[in-house]
Design an enzyme around this catalytic site. Structure first.
Site, PDB file in Angstrom:
ATOM      1  CD  GLU A   1      -8.279   8.291  -4.418  1.00  0.00           C
ATOM      2  OE1 GLU A   1      -7.837   7.358  -3.704  1.00  0.00           O
ATOM      3  OE2 GLU A   1      -9.454   8.692  -4.354  1.00  0.00           O
TER       4      GLU A   1
ATOM      5  CG  PHE B   1     -18.112  15.186   4.007  1.00  0.00           C
ATOM      6  CD1 PHE B   1     -17.803  14.144   4.869  1.00  0.00           C
ATOM      7  CD2 PHE B   1     -18.309  14.892   2.653  1.00  0.00           C
ATOM      8  CE1 PHE B   1     -17.693  12.837   4.407  1.00  0.00           C
ATOM      9  CE2 PHE B   1     -18.199  13.586   2.187  1.00  0.00           C
ATOM     10  CZ  PHE B   1     -17.889  12.558   3.068  1.00  0.00           C
ATOM     11  CD  GLN B   2     -15.026  12.994   0.931  1.00  0.00           C
ATOM     12  OE1 GLN B   2     -15.312  13.550  -0.129  1.00  0.00           O
ATOM     13  NE2 GLN B   2     -14.910  11.680   1.024  1.00  0.00           N
TER      14      GLN B   2
ATOM     15  CE  LYS C   1     -19.650  19.717  -5.845  1.00  0.00           C
ATOM     16  NZ  LYS C   1     -20.351  18.688  -5.040  1.00  0.00           N
TER      17      LYS C   1
ATOM     18  CG  MET D   1      16.586  -4.004   1.635  1.00  0.00           C
ATOM     19  SD  MET D   1      18.145  -4.708   1.087  1.00  0.00           S
ATOM     20  CE  MET D   1      18.191  -4.161  -0.621  1.00  0.00           C
TER      21      MET D   1
HETATM   22  C1  LIG Z   1       6.060   2.035   1.886  1.00  0.00           C
HETATM   23  C2  LIG Z   1       7.285   1.439   2.469  1.00  0.00           C
HETATM   24  N1  LIG Z   1       7.231   0.817   3.675  1.00  0.00           N
HETATM   25  C3  LIG Z   1       8.340   0.243   4.186  1.00  0.00           C
HETATM   26  C4  LIG Z   1       9.531   0.283   3.523  1.00  0.00           C
HETATM   27  C5  LIG Z   1      10.792  -0.342   4.108  1.00  0.00           C
HETATM   28  N2  LIG Z   1      11.226  -1.442   3.253  1.00  0.00           N
HETATM   29  C6  LIG Z   1      12.227  -1.314   2.346  1.00  0.00           C
HETATM   30  S1  LIG Z   1      12.484  -2.697   1.444  1.00  0.00           S
HETATM   31  C7  LIG Z   1      11.296  -3.527   2.295  1.00  0.00           C
HETATM   32  C8  LIG Z   1      10.980  -4.953   1.975  1.00  0.00           C
HETATM   33  C9  LIG Z   1      10.310  -5.109   0.664  1.00  0.00           C
HETATM   34  O1  LIG Z   1       9.834  -6.417   0.588  1.00  0.00           O
HETATM   35  P1  LIG Z   1       9.544  -7.079  -0.799  1.00  0.00           P
HETATM   36  O2  LIG Z   1       8.636  -6.241  -1.604  1.00  0.00           O
HETATM   37  O3  LIG Z   1       9.086  -8.485  -0.568  1.00  0.00           O
HETATM   38  O4  LIG Z   1      10.952  -7.036  -1.515  1.00  0.00           O
HETATM   39  P2  LIG Z   1      12.274  -7.901  -1.241  1.00  0.00           P
HETATM   40  O5  LIG Z   1      13.206  -7.058  -0.459  1.00  0.00           O
HETATM   41  O6  LIG Z   1      11.861  -9.143  -0.491  1.00  0.00           O
HETATM   42  O7  LIG Z   1      12.797  -8.204  -2.590  1.00  0.00           O
HETATM   43  C10 LIG Z   1      10.717  -2.717   3.270  1.00  0.00           C
HETATM   44  C11 LIG Z   1       9.659  -3.158   4.206  1.00  0.00           C
HETATM   45  C12 LIG Z   1       9.542   0.962   2.288  1.00  0.00           C
HETATM   46  N3  LIG Z   1      10.661   1.111   1.565  1.00  0.00           N
HETATM   47  N4  LIG Z   1       8.413   1.504   1.771  1.00  0.00           N
END
Ligand SMILES: Cc1ncc(C[n+]2csc(CCOP(=O)(O)OP(=O)(O)O)c2C)c(N)n1
Ligand SMILES: [Mg+2]
Lengths: 598, 175
Positions: free
Chosen positions: A49, A111-112, A161, A500
């Site tokens: 979802e 439930f749910q 529901k 990042m």
């Molecule tokens: C759902 C979620 N969890 C954690 C983060 C923290 N976060 C920001 S950028 C990043 C790394 C993303 O990795 P990737 O998709 O490989 O992209 P890259 O930076 O390597 O291009 C993380 C863990 C986030 N923004 N969103």
């Protein structure tokens, strides 16, 4: 006409003009799925979802129409929480419909059962728990009205529901007065006196900047913006949410400001004597340390949301209204002040642009300002080390994608380094061609949002530029894309890292890398893509980049995933360290020695 | 008037009063409370009451204006779809009243002392037990503060305050 609540719900969506919705059924929403079989609305069955929510967002961002998603109660509903939060942060109009346990069971831990209106209160513009079948048409109409007017945003309708199963007499609320929203009155027309005061400041400004945010797009204001920029000769910066609102190739465009904005856009705001904020909200990613942000600038703040005014920065002139409407009124006021722009000057000589715009009215010439801006652009263009010794540079992949695809390609990004490179190195020429998660920064946004974007604009090429980390969060929606024949293209900038985060650990945690390594080939992205019914392509050297993109572009009957093995050590520059002043912008190490004549 | 309520002209107040007309619908109070908590706005008190129109209720919210600018609080509140209208009242332009109930432990000697004290404040004894006394005072919040402080010298068993309600002060001429 007697209908069940469920039939009335689907008929209400049809009456609203809904063509497509994204969802996944379950117990509490079962009654509503039955009339879908007889409906004109296309339902796209997602695999999670969260995917439904992000698809609805992608759809909404490229079409300007509200996205619709549907889920069952409990876990189905909580799976849509992330997209709701994302849409709330980015002001994307969504209508999410969830099933709920029967009214008699509410509060019994059935439930749910989950109190989803309670859970989403703070991340929706409004939500409703429908208690009677006869309230359904009115609630649906009110939900679409609230989602799409004023500052757009997500809304949720929770339908028990027994309410879906109950009988009601069909009606449709014809007027706004029938919606029962006594407390909802968004203001769209800006106050004429404030607009006059704003124009007065604009005519006197010596170092102005138009600081354009997502509101310029939400208000369909791109054409008015071009006119306003050309008429005034003011330079334009477009925030992450506004990329495409103003053409990057336009001589007045300075590009993106903010934490990873380019030097000129960031510094122009710092040195400006006037910021005209158009549907932008002084987000911390743009301002850096607020008390050091644009210290010499007066501020004109145009926003449809009165709560954005003075939330972060107290403006000299506040204009509450629809961004496009206000820009049009500003143009009228400029007409009245005799400011007409010189078309020829705008087109030919970049430096002369501003001068021509202002001289017509005998106002300050801004040669000095433009001279400074051009000097910064020359000294500190976006830069990366192209010499790569056989490794694939992620920026080069984005540039090649840009060069080998039509100008109106829709680009969808995940969150991380790849997102910043996409926003920096793509050249945005048209509104609604950039889809990303700005305010929430939701990893996993790209694949489903790209699916939704392609559903909304099947005529356009849709490329998702994703990270390897992000891809793993929602890749299963490529199964949806294959099954539904939605041929999106995904470029994974596979740097084997949560890049990042790795960059922050390298720069601010003494290279102590904690839980950021992912591996380049676990999973095997090509096999995974193939297992999901897509074409998978792997790229390991710079020479393979362009041919792989050409190959992907030639495929139009199924989704394509290209696994670009990119340089793991590349960092995003420029960068304003979090919490720092924009004056402390860190440029690429190769440019660190450059000095700009001040 | 007690010393604490006499404030000099132009003094700045830490609190501000908002009178908020809301739709009388399930969950509205949760929406208001949730907004205050997620935006980090502090409130001193919140009183809810029905109005003569059953579709609406009235909230009297006393806001801590040191936690957030008043204008920001008002604008964020106004964004709640169920909020119909907001009027604000500066403390120096308002008549503010609050109700306090306090049960105090007493013996024969203290009983008359407290009855006398409450009498000075024009409060009332509303309930009497063998070793307890419940007193009531309606008045300005500052007056209530004063009595509460004085009662603190005895043994307070229980004390409740209603939170304030307020209306605009009337002008001297006409109105
Ligand atoms: C759902 C979620 N969890 C954690 C983060 C923290 N976060 C920001 S950028 C990043 C790394 C993303 O990795 P990737 O998709 O490989 O992209 P890259 O930076 O390597 O291009 C993380 C863990 C986030 N923004 N969103
Ligand atoms: Mg990565």
């Amino acid at each position: 006409m007697r209908l069940t609540g469920a039939q009335a719900l689907i008929k209400s969506l049809e009456t609203q003009g809904v063509e497509v919705m994204f969802g996944l059924p379950g117990g509490a929403i079962l009654p509503v799925y039955d009339p879908i079989l007889d409906s004109s609305i296309r339902h796209i069955l997602v695999r999670h979802e969260q995917g439904a929510g992000h698809m609805a967002e992608g759809y909404a961002m490229v079409t300007g129409r509200p996205g619709v998603a549907m889920a069952t109660s409990g876990p189905g509903a909580t799976n849509v929480v992330t997209p709701l939060s994302n849409a709330y942060m980015d002001s994307t109009p969504l209508v999410v419909i969830t099933g709920q346990v029967s009214t008699s069971a509410i509060g019994s831990d059935a439930f749910q059962e989950c109190d989803i209106t309670g859970v989403t209160m703070g991340i929706t513009k409004h939500n409703w728990l429908v208690k009677r079948a006869e309230d359904i048409p009115r609630t649906v109409a009110a939900a679409f009205h609230v989602a799409t007017t004023g500052r757009p945003g997500p809304v949720l309708i929770d339908v028990p529901k027994d309410v879906s199963n109950a009988q009601m007499e069909w009606y449709w609320p014809e007027t706004e007065a029938d919606l029962d929203l006594p407390g909802y009155h968004p203001r769209t027309e800006g106050d004429p006196a404030a607009i006059a005061a704003a124009v007065e400041l604009m005519l006197r400004a010596e170092r102005p900047v138009l600081y354009v945010g997502g509101g310029a797009l939400k208000s369909r204001g791109a054409a008015a913006l071009i006119e306003l920029a050309e008429r005034t000769g003011f330079p334009v910066v477009t925030t992450l949410m506004a990329r495409g609102a103003f053409p990057d190739s336009h001589p007045l465009c300075l590009g993106m400001p903010g934490m990873h904005g380019n030097y000129t856009a960031v510094t122009a705001m710092q040195r400006a004597d006037l910021l005209v904020a158009l549907g932008s909200r002084f987000d911390d990613r743009v301002t850096g340390r607020v008390d050091a942000f644009a210290p010499g600038a007066k501020v004109i703040h145009v926003d449809i949301d009165p709560a954005e005014i003075a939330k972060v920065r107290v403006p000299e002139v506040a204009i509450v209204g629809d961004c496009r409407v206000v820009m049009e009124r500003m143009l009228d006021a400029l007409d009245a002040a005799g400011l007409v722009h010189d078309e020829a000057a705008v087109r030919t000589d970049r430096g002369a642009t501003a001068v021509a715009g202002s001289r017509a009215a005998g106002r300050p010439a801004r040669e000095g300002w433009w001279g400074q801006l051009r000097a910064w652009q020359r000294e500190y263009p976006l830069h990366y080390e192209a010499e790569s010794e056989g490794t694939v540079k992620p920026q080069m992949v984005v540039e090649t994608l840009r060069d080998l695809n039509p100008e109106d390609t829709i680009v969808v990004a995940g969150v991380g380094q790849h997102q910043m490179w996409a926003s920096q190195y793509w050249r945005f020429e048209h509104p609604y061609t950039w889809v990303n998660s700005g305010g929430a920064g939701t990893m996993g946004f790209a694949v489903p949002a790209a699916v939704g974007a392609k559903v909304g604009r099947p005529d356009k090429t849709v490329w998702a530029i994703d990270g390897d980390g992000c891809f793993q969060m929602t890749a299963q929606e490529l199964v949806t894309a294959s099954a539904e024949r939605i041929p999106i293209k995904v470029a994974i900038l596979n740097n084997a890292y949560l890049g990042m985060v790795r960059q922050w650990q390298e720069m601010f945690y003494a290279e102590r890398y904690s839980e950021v390594y992912l591996s380049p080939d676990l999973p095997d992205y090509v096999k995974w893509a193939e297992a999901m019914g897509c074409v998978g392509i792997r790229v390991e050297s710079p020479e393979e980049v362009a041919p792989a993109i050409e190959k992907a572009n030639a495929i139009d009957d199924r989704p394509v995933v290209v696994d670009f093995r990119t340089d793991a050590f590349e960092k995003v520059f420029p960068m304003v360290p979090a919490g720092g002043s924009n004056d402390d912008i860190v440029v690429h190490p190769n440019q660190a020695g450059a000095r700009v004549a001040q | 008037m007690t010393a604490a309520t006499a404030r000099s002209e132009g003094e700045s107040f830490r609190h501000h009063i908002l009178t908020v007309l809301v739709e009388n619908k399930a969950g509205v109070l949760a929406r208001v409370a949730g907004l205050f908590s997620r935006r980090g706005f502090n409130i001193f008190s919140l009183a809810v009451a029905p109005t003569d129109d059953e579709r609406f209720s009235r909230l009297t919210i006393v806001v801590d204006v040191e936690s957030a600018p008043l204008e920001q609080v008002i604008q964020q509140l106004d964004k709640l779809v169920n909020v119909v209208s907001i009027s604000q009242l500066a403390p120096d332009a308002a008549v503010e009243r609050e109700l306090m109930l306090a049960t105090v432990a007493v013996d024969a000697r203290l009983r008359s002392e407290i009855i006398e004290l409450v009498g000075v404040f024009r409060g009332e004894v509303v309930n009497v037990g063998p070793d307890r006394l419940t007193v009531m005072l309606a008045g300005s919040p500052d007056t209530l503060d004063d009595l509460e402080r004085l009662l603190g010298g005895y043994t307070i068993v229980e004390l409740q305050r209603s939170g304030r309600v307020a209306l605009p002060k009337l002008g001297r001429s006409g109105g």
